[in-house]
Write an enzyme that holds these catalytic residues in place. Structure first.
Site, PDB file in Angstrom:
ATOM      1  N   GLU A   1      25.915  44.750  -8.381  1.00 16.20           N
ATOM      2  CA  GLU A   1      26.515  43.755  -9.287  1.00 16.20           C
ATOM      3  C   GLU A   1      27.890  44.226  -9.769  1.00 16.20           C
ATOM      4  OE1 GLU A   1      25.133  40.918  -9.290  1.00 16.20           O
ATOM      5  OE2 GLU A   1      23.160  41.489  -8.548  1.00 16.20           O
TER       6      GLU A   1
ATOM      7  N   SER B   1      21.932  44.041  -2.209  1.00 14.06           N
ATOM      8  CA  SER B   1      21.036  44.967  -2.913  1.00 14.06           C
ATOM      9  C   SER B   1      20.141  45.720  -1.935  1.00 14.06           C
ATOM     10  CB  SER B   1      20.186  44.218  -3.937  1.00 14.06           C
ATOM     11  OG  SER B   1      21.016  43.646  -4.931  1.00 14.06           O
TER      12      SER B   1
END
Length: 197
Positions: free
Chosen positions: A84, A16
């Site tokens: 994700e 991330s």
């Protein structure tokens, strides 16, 4: 010509953080990006990409019904970034691959390769098949070897070997481990974060 990229790793490898840095780099140069994360990931809030370093950003969400197309993307988009990505469907990965190769911008997907049982997520399996560029991001196991697997643990830190593929959680639910620790037979040998042995 644009490509579909898949950046994969075990938990806590900085996926991330890397995605948010890539978005920043584009935007710093005056380019527009579209960022997505899975609607079911609510660890830092729905529609929020958050890193363990404290970086956060509100973004669009995707679910199984989301369609990715050149027409729906909008004009002047320099890059699509998806966090994700293991939660994408096979069809969505095909859409993203098509988008990149039919006049769209590059698509950078970040996600896990496998679940707590060592099985592929559907989105990851499709990305490993279709992505034009694959990169494994590295992190380390508590034993100091390269971590490439994920363990799920319960509230007492004991390994969980069965259950639904998707249970959202962070360090309280999962450990990034090397294959040797993943295949350790004794459940009490689950490596604790930050301990080297």
């Amino acid at each position: 010509m644009s490509k579909l990229y898949f950046r994969y790793a075990a938990m806590n490898a900085g996926k991330s953080t890397n995605l948010l840095q890539a978005a920043y780099n584009y935007e710093e140069r005056g380019m527009r990006v579209r960022l997505f994360t899975a609607a079911l990931d609510n660890r830092t809030g729905v529609g929020v990409i958050g890193s363990r370093l404290g970086l956060q950003r509100q973004v669009e969400t995707f679910g199984p019904e989301t369609e990715f197309s050149l027409e729906g993307l909008g004009e002047g988009i320099a890059c699509v970034l998806i966090d994700e990505a293991q939660f994408l469907t096979h069809e969505q990965v095909q859409q993203l691959h098509r988008l990149a190769h039919r006049g769209g911008p590059p698509v950078l997907c970040y996600g896990l390769r496998s679940d707590f049982r060592g099985a592929a997520f559907p989105g990851s399996a499709a990305l490993l098949t279709l992505a034009d560029d694959l990169e494994e991001m590295k992190t380390i196991c508590a034993c100091a070897r390269k971590a490439s697997m994920n363990l799920r643990v319960d509230g007492e830190g004991r390994r969980v070997k069965e259950g639904e593929q998707v249970v959202i959680g962070g360090n309280e639910r999962y450990r990034a481990v090397c294959p040797s620790c993943f295949y350790a037979e004794d459940d009490d040998e689950v490596p604790a974060p930050g301990l080297f042995g």
